[in-house]
Design an enzyme around this catalytic site. Structure first.
Site, PDB file in Angstrom:
ATOM      1  N   HIS A  35       0.834  -1.215   0.000  1.00 23.85           N
ATOM      2  CA  HIS A  35       0.000   0.000   0.000  1.00 23.85           C
ATOM      3  C   HIS A  35       0.865   1.260   0.000  1.00 23.85           C
ATOM      4  CE1 HIS A  35      -4.133  -1.694   0.420  1.00 23.85           C
ATOM      5  NE2 HIS A  35      -3.438  -2.731   0.831  1.00 23.85           N
ATOM      6  N   GLY A 134      -3.683 -12.453  -4.616  1.00 20.17           N
ATOM      7  CA  GLY A 134      -2.670 -11.462  -4.275  1.00 20.17           C
ATOM      8  C   GLY A 134      -1.364 -11.704  -5.017  1.00 20.17           C
ATOM      9  N   GLU A 170      -6.590  -1.389 -15.837  1.00 22.50           N
ATOM     10  CA  GLU A 170      -7.113  -1.847 -14.541  1.00 22.50           C
ATOM     11  C   GLU A 170      -7.888  -0.725 -13.841  1.00 22.50           C
ATOM     12  OE1 GLU A 170      -4.610  -4.600 -12.753  1.00 22.50           O
ATOM     13  OE2 GLU A 170      -5.658  -4.625 -10.835  1.00 22.50           O
ATOM     14  N   ASP A 182       2.134  -3.654  -9.453  1.00 25.97           N
ATOM     15  CA  ASP A 182       1.962  -4.994 -10.009  1.00 25.97           C
ATOM     16  C   ASP A 182       2.454  -5.061 -11.447  1.00 25.97           C
ATOM     17  OD1 ASP A 182       0.778  -5.400  -7.616  1.00 25.97           O
ATOM     18  OD2 ASP A 182      -1.233  -5.771  -8.393  1.00 25.97           O
ATOM     19  N   TYR A 234     -10.191  -1.666   0.118  1.00 27.77           N
ATOM     20  CA  TYR A 234      -9.059  -1.063  -0.602  1.00 27.77           C
ATOM     21  C   TYR A 234      -9.304   0.422  -0.859  1.00 27.77           C
ATOM     22  CZ  TYR A 234      -5.139  -1.006  -3.934  1.00 27.77           C
ATOM     23  OH  TYR A 234      -3.968  -0.752  -4.580  1.00 27.77           O
TER      24      TYR A 234
HETATM   25  P1  ADP Z   1      -5.037 -10.818  -8.414  1.00 23.41           P
HETATM   26  O1  ADP Z   1      -4.398  -9.847  -9.335  1.00 23.41           O
HETATM   27  O2  ADP Z   1      -4.494 -10.780  -7.039  1.00 23.41           O
HETATM   28  O3  ADP Z   1      -5.054 -12.221  -8.945  1.00 23.41           O
HETATM   29  P2  ADP Z   1      -7.324  -9.223  -9.080  1.00 23.41           P
HETATM   30  O4  ADP Z   1      -8.688  -9.113  -8.485  1.00 23.41           O
HETATM   31  O5  ADP Z   1      -6.493  -8.012  -9.176  1.00 23.41           O
HETATM   32  O6  ADP Z   1      -6.565 -10.378  -8.276  1.00 23.41           O
HETATM   33  O7  ADP Z   1      -7.433  -9.816 -10.541  1.00 23.41           O
HETATM   34  C1  ADP Z   1      -8.135 -11.023 -10.758  1.00 23.41           C
HETATM   35  C2  ADP Z   1      -9.077 -10.820 -11.930  1.00 23.41           C
HETATM   36  O8  ADP Z   1      -8.304 -10.689 -13.154  1.00 23.41           O
HETATM   37  C3  ADP Z   1      -9.968 -12.009 -12.185  1.00 23.41           C
HETATM   38  O9  ADP Z   1     -11.127 -11.961 -11.356  1.00 23.41           O
HETATM   39  C4  ADP Z   1     -10.308 -11.819 -13.658  1.00 23.41           C
HETATM   40  O10 ADP Z   1     -11.308 -10.827 -13.822  1.00 23.41           O
HETATM   41  C5  ADP Z   1      -8.992 -11.275 -14.229  1.00 23.41           C
HETATM   42  N1  ADP Z   1      -8.156 -12.379 -14.726  1.00 23.41           N
HETATM   43  C6  ADP Z   1      -6.972 -12.800 -14.251  1.00 23.41           C
HETATM   44  N2  ADP Z   1      -6.496 -13.863 -14.934  1.00 23.41           N
HETATM   45  C7  ADP Z   1      -7.391 -14.135 -15.883  1.00 23.41           C
HETATM   46  C8  ADP Z   1      -7.517 -15.134 -16.906  1.00 23.41           C
HETATM   47  N3  ADP Z   1      -6.581 -16.068 -17.089  1.00 23.41           N
HETATM   48  N4  ADP Z   1      -8.628 -15.104 -17.699  1.00 23.41           N
HETATM   49  C9  ADP Z   1      -9.571 -14.159 -17.516  1.00 23.41           C
HETATM   50  N5  ADP Z   1      -9.523 -13.208 -16.573  1.00 23.41           N
HETATM   51  C10 ADP Z   1      -8.468 -13.181 -15.759  1.00 23.41           C
HETATM   52 MG    MG Z   2      -4.513  -7.753  -9.146  1.00 22.43          MG
END
Ligand code: ADP
Ligand code: MG
Length: 392
Positions: A35, A134, A170, A182, A234
């Site tokens: 953060h 995460g 994002e 990230d 968040y």
């Molecule tokens: P993190 O980045 O910690 O995994 P986030 O909430 O930031 O969690 O991102 C996860 C989201 O990214 C998923 O819910 C989906 O919407 C998208 N995402 C990630 N990987 C894929 C994938 N392989 N196919 C489709 N969507 C994806």
């Molecule tokens: Mg993420």
């Protein structure tokens, strides 16, 4: 089947032909600096071996179709229509997952001389980054898509520009108010090194981690408690940080030093002060970790990891019982250091562990979770890995 082959198969199902190419980008863990990114401070993440793959072919029309292993149907839009899909995340007109790749396409189409001349694309996505843990599956999908489009649209953008496009997707297409950490850690990943990033200037430096020569492993403990960036705490934490900076009369919390904290305590309510104290001390811990790695090696960073977790648990209040159990149990079982990693409210913890104790620490964490009635965690080790690449 590997995620790369899965992406290729999915693309074949979509188009009836092999892809023109396959690109991938890694997830990441944050070693320390949580953060701090949106407070224009310091972070020290590293890319991990888990990657997201995008198998891609160009189309003759100006349309983009995206498919993923975790959606039944592909999503399609014209390049010129993309902007209208994401007026704000409340008004998102496509399934959320598709806003990551389509958002990257939208952000990158702005970098082309003539967006109306860009070829359309078929994109198939598969990943072995755990989702919502995460470990930044979001930056991995953005990075894989960005690397593919950079090549197939001939944009010639560098890693930082691609990271910025991922963040724009994002923030503005998905509507998740995340910082740049990230994307930068995925795009700038290097084997056996972490990325020391100044989130204000985007100046980045690779810092050798030296885990392997020191006989250490980084154990990831994915609690499988799903976090949700776009909602929940968040936004609230970001707002508290902005409030704290405004009260102190600085552009961002990055501009405060630990010696400013007594004054901050007098000027703000207790909750806001504790949010501020986390960020200000966390920035200092990142700087201290870089010095410790350089001067003494990775065994010297254990106490900084432990202090970081305590600050997130007590001051920033973003831990959950599963993350605390993972950290406490890992330390009790002999880890050199441990902390939750990522945005919090679920997701994963990391533990720095002697190679020969990895099995014992994993087992201890599994037992502690079972005793507490938590779902079984996923545990696996990661080594700092390289950034985006073309795989085929
Ligand atoms: P993190 O980045 O910690 O995994 P986030 O909430 O930031 O969690 O991102 C996860 C989201 O990214 C998923 O819910 C989906 O919407 C998208 N995402 C990630 N990987 C894929 C994938 N392989 N196919 C489709 N969507 C994806
Ligand atoms: Mg993420």
């Amino acid at each position: 089947m590997t995620a790369q082959n899965t992406a290729v198969d999915l693309l074949r199902t979509l188009t009836g032909a092999d892809p023109e190419g396959v690109w991938s980008a890694p997830g990441r863990v944050n070693l320390i600096g949580e953060h701090t990114d949106y407070n224009e401070g310091f972070v020290l993440p590293f890319a991990i071996p888990h990657r997201t793959y995008a198998a891609v072919s160009r189309r003759r029309d100006g349309r983009i179709r995206v498919a993923s292993t975790f959606a039944e149907t592909p999503v399609e839009a014209g390049i010129g229509e993309l902007a209208a899909l994401f007026p704000s995340h409340d008004g998102l007109r496509v399934p959320e997952w598709s806003a990551y790749p389509l958002g990257v396409a939208w952000a990158l189409s702005a970098a082309a001389n003539d967006a109306s001349a860009l070829p359309g694309l078929d994109i198939a996505i598969a990943s072995d980054v755990p989702i919502g843990a995460g470990l930044s599956s979001s930056a991995a999908i953005e990075g894989a898509t960005g690397a593919a489009l950079n090549a197939l649209w001939g944009l010639g953008l560098d890693a930082v520009a691609l990271a910025q496009a991922g963040r724009k997707a994002e923030n503005e297409a998905v509507g998740a108010p995340t910082g740049i950490m990230d994307q930068m850690s995925s795009m700038l990943g290097r084997a056996d090194a972490a990325t020391f990033l100044d989130c204000r200037t985007l100046r980045a430096e690779s810092i050798p981690t030296g885990f392997a020569p020191a006989g250490l492993e980084v154990l990831v403990i994915d609690t499988r408690v799903e976090h949700a960036h776009a909602t929940g705490g968040y936004r609230d934490r970001r707002a508290a940080c902005e409030r704290g900076a405004a009260i102190m009369g600085v552009p961002a919390l990055r501009d405060l030093h630990p010696s400013d904290l007594p004054r901050a305590a007098e000027l703000m309510d207790d909750a806001t002060f504790r949010r501020v104290r986390h960020v200000v001390t966390e920035d200092q811990r990142v700087l201290d970790t870089v010095v410790a790695l350089r001067e003494h090696g990775p065994r010297a960073i254990g106490d900084l990891l432990i202090a970081s977790h305590a600050s997130m648990r007590d001051d920033f209040e973003i831990s959950v019982p599963e993350l605390d159990a993972a950290v406490d149990t890992a330390l009790a079982a002999g880890a050199v250091g441990a902390r939750m990693t990522g945005g919090g409210f679920g997701g994963a913890a990391i533990a720095l562990v002697d190679r020969e104790r990895v099995g014992a620490v994993s087992e201890a964490v599994g037992r502690a979770f079972a005793d507490a009635g938590f779902a079984a965690p996923h545990t696996f080790t990661v080594t700092p890995a390289a950034g985006p690449r073309r795989d085929a």
